[in-house]
Write a protein that holds these residues in place. Structure first.
Motif, PDB file in Angstrom:
ATOM      1  N   ALA A  82       2.321   1.696  -3.498  1.00 29.83           N
ATOM      2  CA  ALA A  82       1.276   2.137  -4.425  1.00 29.83           C
ATOM      3  C   ALA A  82       0.958   3.615  -4.215  1.00 29.83           C
ATOM      4  N   ALA A  83       0.889   4.042  -2.961  1.00 31.83           N
ATOM      5  CA  ALA A  83       0.606   5.453  -2.657  1.00 31.83           C
ATOM      6  C   ALA A  83       1.724   6.350  -3.184  1.00 31.83           C
ATOM      7  N   LYS A  84       2.982   5.924  -3.038  1.00 32.55           N
ATOM      8  CA  LYS A  84       4.107   6.731  -3.512  1.00 32.55           C
ATOM      9  C   LYS A  84       4.109   6.799  -5.035  1.00 32.55           C
ATOM     10  N   ASP A 123       0.830  -1.205   0.000  1.00 29.70           N
ATOM     11  CA  ASP A 123       0.000   0.000   0.000  1.00 29.70           C
ATOM     12  C   ASP A 123       0.867   1.259   0.000  1.00 29.70           C
ATOM     13  N   ALA A 124       1.972   1.238   0.761  1.00 30.59           N
ATOM     14  CA  ALA A 124       2.871   2.400   0.825  1.00 30.59           C
ATOM     15  C   ALA A 124       3.514   2.659  -0.534  1.00 30.59           C
ATOM     16  N   ASP A 174      -4.529  -0.551  -6.366  1.00 34.31           N
ATOM     17  CA  ASP A 174      -5.106   0.727  -5.954  1.00 34.31           C
ATOM     18  C   ASP A 174      -4.986   1.782  -7.050  1.00 34.31           C
ATOM     19  N   GLU A 191       0.917  11.597 -10.185  1.00 29.03           N
ATOM     20  CA  GLU A 191       0.165  12.853 -10.127  1.00 29.03           C
ATOM     21  C   GLU A 191       1.086  14.036 -10.387  1.00 29.03           C
ATOM     22  N   LYS A 197       1.534   6.467  -6.987  1.00 24.89           N
ATOM     23  CA  LYS A 197       0.380   7.299  -7.358  1.00 24.89           C
ATOM     24  C   LYS A 197       0.724   8.782  -7.202  1.00 24.89           C
ATOM     25  N   SER A 198       1.412   9.133  -6.122  1.00 26.89           N
ATOM     26  CA  SER A 198       1.833  10.512  -5.887  1.00 26.89           C
ATOM     27  C   SER A 198       2.800  10.993  -6.977  1.00 26.89           C
TER      28      SER A 198
END
Length: 121
Positions: free
Chosen positions: A21-23, A18-19, A70, A29, A25-26
């Motif tokens: 995937a979040a990075k 999850d960490a 995600d 963006e 995704k960031s």
């Protein structure tokens, strides 16, 4: 479980935390592009027997293995996929270090965490 069943499990692909995937995704963006995927490839070498490449890619190659985490697409070419079955990618952000790490059960040894390189670098 037969040998063929074990192979199917091993080649199931990469696991993105999850960490991580979040990075990713960031970072996507920040790039402002929705057509990019995180491409993970391996080459022989390094002290673990494998060298990893992580970079954003817009290409779709014949035989690519694609998984989604995600909303983040992770792409592996068909030659690298067997070496990455069951490998997990995480993102670490501590005082000591920051970056993506790869835990790969297919690596023959270990000496340090994998450090992603910029594309072309």
């Amino acid at each position: 479980m037969s040998v063929s069943d074990e192979t199917a499990v091993t080649t199931d692909g990469i696991i993105l935390s999850d960490a991580a995937a979040a990075k990713v995704k960031s970072l996507l963006e920040q790039e402002g592009r929705e057509d990019l995927a995180l491409r993970v490839a391996v080459q022989p070498g390094g002290c673990s027997g494998l060298r990893y490449q992580l970079f954003f890619d817009e290409r779709s190659l014949d035989g690519d293995v694609v998984k989604e985490f995600d909303g983040v697409r992770v792409v592996t070419d068909r030659m690298s996929a067997p070496y990455l079955g069951g490998a997990s990618i995480d993102f670490v952000d501590t005082i000591e270090k920051q970056g993506f790490t790869i835990d790969n059960p297919n690596a023959t040894g270990s000496c340090a965490s994998a450090v992603p390189r910029e594309r072309g670098g």
